[in-house]
Design an enzyme around this catalytic site. Sequence first.
Site, PDB file in Angstrom:
ATOM      1  N   TYR A 220       0.825  -1.202   0.000  1.00  0.00           N
ATOM      2  CA  TYR A 220       0.000   0.000   0.000  1.00  0.00           C
ATOM      3  C   TYR A 220       0.865   1.261   0.000  1.00  0.00           C
ATOM      4  O   TYR A 220       0.650   2.181  -0.794  1.00  0.00           O
ATOM      5  CB  TYR A 220      -0.906  -0.022   1.225  1.00  0.00           C
ATOM      6  CG  TYR A 220      -1.792   1.189   1.374  1.00  0.00           C
ATOM      7  CD1 TYR A 220      -2.908   1.364   0.561  1.00  0.00           C
ATOM      8  CD2 TYR A 220      -1.524   2.158   2.337  1.00  0.00           C
ATOM      9  CE1 TYR A 220      -3.731   2.476   0.698  1.00  0.00           C
ATOM     10  CE2 TYR A 220      -2.340   3.270   2.487  1.00  0.00           C
ATOM     11  CZ  TYR A 220      -3.446   3.422   1.664  1.00  0.00           C
ATOM     12  OH  TYR A 220      -4.248   4.524   1.805  1.00  0.00           O
TER      13      TYR A 220
ATOM     14  N   LYS B 155       1.153   4.077  -3.027  1.00  0.00           N
ATOM     15  CA  LYS B 155       0.825   5.488  -2.846  1.00  0.00           C
ATOM     16  C   LYS B 155       2.019   6.382  -3.174  1.00  0.00           C
ATOM     17  O   LYS B 155       1.844   7.511  -3.665  1.00  0.00           O
ATOM     18  CB  LYS B 155       0.328   5.743  -1.424  1.00  0.00           C
ATOM     19  CG  LYS B 155      -1.013   5.072  -1.121  1.00  0.00           C
ATOM     20  CD  LYS B 155      -2.119   5.540  -2.068  1.00  0.00           C
ATOM     21  CE  LYS B 155      -3.461   4.946  -1.738  1.00  0.00           C
ATOM     22  NZ  LYS B 155      -4.545   5.421  -2.613  1.00  0.00           N
TER      23      LYS B 155
END
Length: 259
Positions: free
Chosen positions: A158, A162
């Site tokens: 994650y 990002k």
Amino acid sequence: MDRFKDKVAIITGASRNTGVEIADLFIREGARVLTSGTTAESTQKGAQTLRSRGLDGFASFPCNISKPDEVKALFAEAMRLFGRVDILVNNACDQGIGKEFLKMTPDDFLSVIKVNLFGDFLMCQEAAKIMVSQPTKGVIVNLGSNVSMRAIKNRTAYVASKGGIDALTRSLAVDLGPLGIRVNEVAPGYIYTERWDKLPEEIRARRRANIPLRKEASGREVAEVVAFLASDAASNVHGERIVVDGGCTAQHMPTDIDF
């Protein structure tokens, strides 16, 4: 206000929480909106939530943004219904929760990257192909996260995805700006979602104590920043990353650290 009167917006991840709030705001401000969730069921759930609020003037179409054919179908539906695309909000996201780095498989990592980064690439490319042919071009707003600069544990895929969105946004700003297409990013921190309702009160209280403003963002607060970047008020804002995290990025250590 009627900031988006007659504008066409595609909003992904609009099945619940922040995505629904973004769609809600754009619909209320005059946009013709195409909402999307990963599955037909989740897409319908989001649409039902919006209709329960008395909203109409929007359509829904399911799309797994990690699949090129489904992305093409989503944009084909937008063109069939509305004949143009003015605004793209890339909100769909795989949270990548629960995988420690040493136990993560290649497929675990790739499944998150395929949605959060590759999916955004696909969406941006299809949107830009349409926008560049329009007299008024268009605007893209990507949803990132403050974790791209301040990593959290056990969320490697994650966090990496990002960070990729930060870089993707800057790169697209350079490539698409000369073509008249603006690209920006909103990077939230904690957002109140239905997942918070499942947390013990002491965990919710600790989270809030470690936010300088002492409160997490609401979906509506994030939506307001997305709407600003998509609006004419931000007509010279390009390649930017606006953080919405109550000041977490500003502080060196959370307040409950014992110095």
